[in-house]
Motif scaffolding. Sequence first.
Motif, PDB file in Angstrom:
ATOM      1  N   ILE A 108      -0.772 -32.716  13.594  1.00  0.00           N
ATOM      2  CA  ILE A 108      -1.278 -32.972  15.005  1.00  0.00           C
ATOM      3  C   ILE A 108      -1.991 -34.379  15.014  1.00  0.00           C
ATOM      4  O   ILE A 108      -1.725 -34.837  16.174  1.00  0.00           O
ATOM      5  N   TYR A 109      -2.512 -34.893  13.969  1.00  0.00           N
ATOM      6  CA  TYR A 109      -3.299 -36.223  14.351  1.00  0.00           C
ATOM      7  C   TYR A 109      -2.470 -37.575  13.777  1.00  0.00           C
ATOM      8  O   TYR A 109      -2.765 -37.691  12.451  1.00  0.00           O
ATOM      9  N   PRO A 110      -1.916 -38.349  14.626  1.00  0.00           N
ATOM     10  CA  PRO A 110      -1.254 -39.494  14.153  1.00  0.00           C
ATOM     11  C   PRO A 110      -2.232 -40.263  13.116  1.00  0.00           C
ATOM     12  O   PRO A 110      -1.603 -41.021  12.096  1.00  0.00           O
ATOM     13  N   ASP A 111      -3.534 -40.407  13.567  1.00  0.00           N
ATOM     14  CA  ASP A 111      -4.001 -41.475  12.980  1.00  0.00           C
ATOM     15  C   ASP A 111      -4.831 -40.686  11.801  1.00  0.00           C
ATOM     16  O   ASP A 111      -5.923 -41.392  11.201  1.00  0.00           O
ATOM     17  N   CYS A 112      -4.323 -39.688  11.102  1.00  0.00           N
ATOM     18  CA  CYS A 112      -4.792 -39.092   9.816  1.00  0.00           C
ATOM     19  C   CYS A 112      -3.731 -38.991   8.681  1.00  0.00           C
ATOM     20  O   CYS A 112      -4.038 -38.656   7.820  1.00  0.00           O
ATOM     21  N   ARG A 113      -2.577 -39.765   9.357  1.00  0.00           N
ATOM     22  CA  ARG A 113      -1.579 -39.495   8.254  1.00  0.00           C
ATOM     23  C   ARG A 113      -1.499 -40.401   7.050  1.00  0.00           C
ATOM     24  O   ARG A 113      -2.241 -41.658   7.460  1.00  0.00           O
ATOM     25  N   PRO A 114      -1.003 -40.524   6.186  1.00  0.00           N
ATOM     26  CA  PRO A 114      -0.819 -41.318   5.030  1.00  0.00           C
ATOM     27  C   PRO A 114      -0.564 -42.846   5.291  1.00  0.00           C
ATOM     28  O   PRO A 114      -1.128 -43.875   5.142  1.00  0.00           O
ATOM     29  N   GLU A 115       0.609 -42.816   6.151  1.00  0.00           N
ATOM     30  CA  GLU A 115       1.090 -44.110   6.583  1.00  0.00           C
ATOM     31  C   GLU A 115       0.094 -44.902   7.503  1.00  0.00           C
ATOM     32  O   GLU A 115      -0.024 -46.046   7.476  1.00  0.00           O
ATOM     33  N   PHE A 116      -0.749 -43.990   8.294  1.00  0.00           N
ATOM     34  CA  PHE A 116      -1.727 -44.827   9.123  1.00  0.00           C
ATOM     35  C   PHE A 116      -2.969 -45.227   8.358  1.00  0.00           C
ATOM     36  O   PHE A 116      -3.141 -46.491   8.515  1.00  0.00           O
ATOM     37  N   VAL A 117      -3.331 -44.602   7.438  1.00  0.00           N
ATOM     38  CA  VAL A 117      -4.192 -44.776   6.506  1.00  0.00           C
ATOM     39  C   VAL A 117      -3.968 -46.197   5.687  1.00  0.00           C
ATOM     40  O   VAL A 117      -4.786 -47.180   5.477  1.00  0.00           O
ATOM     41  N   LYS A 118      -2.730 -46.121   5.179  1.00  0.00           N
ATOM     42  CA  LYS A 118      -2.149 -47.346   4.432  1.00  0.00           C
ATOM     43  C   LYS A 118      -2.097 -48.777   5.387  1.00  0.00           C
ATOM     44  O   LYS A 118      -2.312 -49.672   5.119  1.00  0.00           O
ATOM     45  N   MET A 135     -14.893 -45.350   3.780  1.00  0.00           N
ATOM     46  CA  MET A 135     -14.274 -44.016   3.408  1.00  0.00           C
ATOM     47  C   MET A 135     -14.066 -43.042   4.838  1.00  0.00           C
ATOM     48  O   MET A 135     -14.958 -43.105   5.657  1.00  0.00           O
ATOM     49  N   MET A 136     -13.073 -42.164   4.738  1.00  0.00           N
ATOM     50  CA  MET A 136     -12.795 -41.324   5.758  1.00  0.00           C
ATOM     51  C   MET A 136     -12.222 -39.988   5.111  1.00  0.00           C
ATOM     52  O   MET A 136     -11.540 -40.097   4.156  1.00  0.00           O
ATOM     53  N   ALA A 137     -12.465 -38.624   5.999  1.00  0.00           N
ATOM     54  CA  ALA A 137     -12.076 -37.483   5.217  1.00  0.00           C
ATOM     55  C   ALA A 137     -10.910 -36.754   5.904  1.00  0.00           C
ATOM     56  O   ALA A 137     -11.131 -35.758   6.004  1.00  0.00           O
ATOM     57  N   ASN A 138     -10.111 -37.620   6.273  1.00  0.00           N
ATOM     58  CA  ASN A 138      -8.541 -36.831   6.592  1.00  0.00           C
ATOM     59  C   ASN A 138      -8.243 -35.972   5.634  1.00  0.00           C
ATOM     60  O   ASN A 138      -8.397 -36.339   4.186  1.00  0.00           O
ATOM     61  N   HIS A 139      -7.435 -35.027   5.983  1.00  0.00           N
ATOM     62  CA  HIS A 139      -6.858 -34.194   4.903  1.00  0.00           C
ATOM     63  C   HIS A 139      -5.375 -33.715   5.156  1.00  0.00           C
ATOM     64  O   HIS A 139      -5.089 -33.903   6.272  1.00  0.00           O
ATOM     65  N   PRO A 156      -6.878 -40.306  21.595  1.00  0.00           N
ATOM     66  CA  PRO A 156      -6.143 -41.250  21.069  1.00  0.00           C
ATOM     67  C   PRO A 156      -6.671 -42.628  20.340  1.00  0.00           C
ATOM     68  O   PRO A 156      -7.654 -43.095  20.712  1.00  0.00           O
ATOM     69  N   PHE A 157      -6.123 -42.779  19.247  1.00  0.00           N
ATOM     70  CA  PHE A 157      -6.454 -43.609  18.288  1.00  0.00           C
ATOM     71  C   PHE A 157      -8.140 -43.535  17.959  1.00  0.00           C
ATOM     72  O   PHE A 157      -8.664 -44.743  17.602  1.00  0.00           O
ATOM     73  N   ARG A 158      -8.586 -42.354  18.048  1.00  0.00           N
ATOM     74  CA  ARG A 158     -10.104 -42.427  17.568  1.00  0.00           C
ATOM     75  C   ARG A 158     -10.180 -42.938  16.377  1.00  0.00           C
ATOM     76  O   ARG A 158     -11.252 -43.581  15.897  1.00  0.00           O
ATOM     77  N   ASN A 159      -9.550 -42.564  15.163  1.00  0.00           N
ATOM     78  CA  ASN A 159      -9.961 -42.908  13.921  1.00  0.00           C
ATOM     79  C   ASN A 159      -9.622 -44.775  13.727  1.00  0.00           C
ATOM     80  O   ASN A 159     -10.438 -45.075  12.930  1.00  0.00           O
TER      81      ASN A 159
END
Length: 217
Positions: free
Chosen positions: A128-138, A118-122, A95-98
């Motif tokens: 699967i991972y909510p904290d890798c999604r574009p809206e989270f990064v933004k 910098m982070m390397a989500n793709h 949960p909320f790791r990133n």
Amino acid sequence: MKDSILILSGGMDSTTLLYDYRERIALAISFDYGSNHNGREIPFAEYHCQQLGIEHITIPLAFMSKYFKSSLLEGSDAIPEGHYAEDNMKSTVVPFRNGIMLAIAAGMAESRGLKYVMMANHGGDHTIYPDCRPEFVKAMSEATRTGTYPGIEILAPYTNITKGDIARRGKELGIDYSKTWSCYKGGEHHCGKCGTCVERKEALADAGIEDLTIYDD
């Protein structure tokens, strides 16, 4: 110009980002949060930083394994097998790791007079991972920008590409992927059956890279 901190796990994606943006990376940070595979991947993070002459540190986050629930923190037998498209893979979410790691890295960046994290989500992570999604990064980048004096921003250049695309970039950069770790079970060898092993196999094959990984399957 060295203006960035990279969150570096020692896996394929962040190792590729390390080489891809090495001219900008002043510091790479690994986080030991008690997962099954931290002990297997962090030495590879250290190795690649040594190869490139980039400073590397490991920050312990022992509280996560104590208080958070995830199959990544419960031993190798808890890790589901199959493809990331399958619903059971959601158990691997920490949960909320990133969010936690990015917040720490942003504080480190401000402390060191750097501008970016910098982070390397793709793209394959999004399901699967909510904290890798574009809206989270933004949203997270906006939080770090407004919450720090220098306006620290998050850079995630692989957000909308596939792991196969990342592997192709790594091939161009001459990265030895046998010196990276993916398997969530964290055994002596890659299990070959968990979601991240399956994804690793597919990405290397997609990029036309000989897979020198030792698998147990």
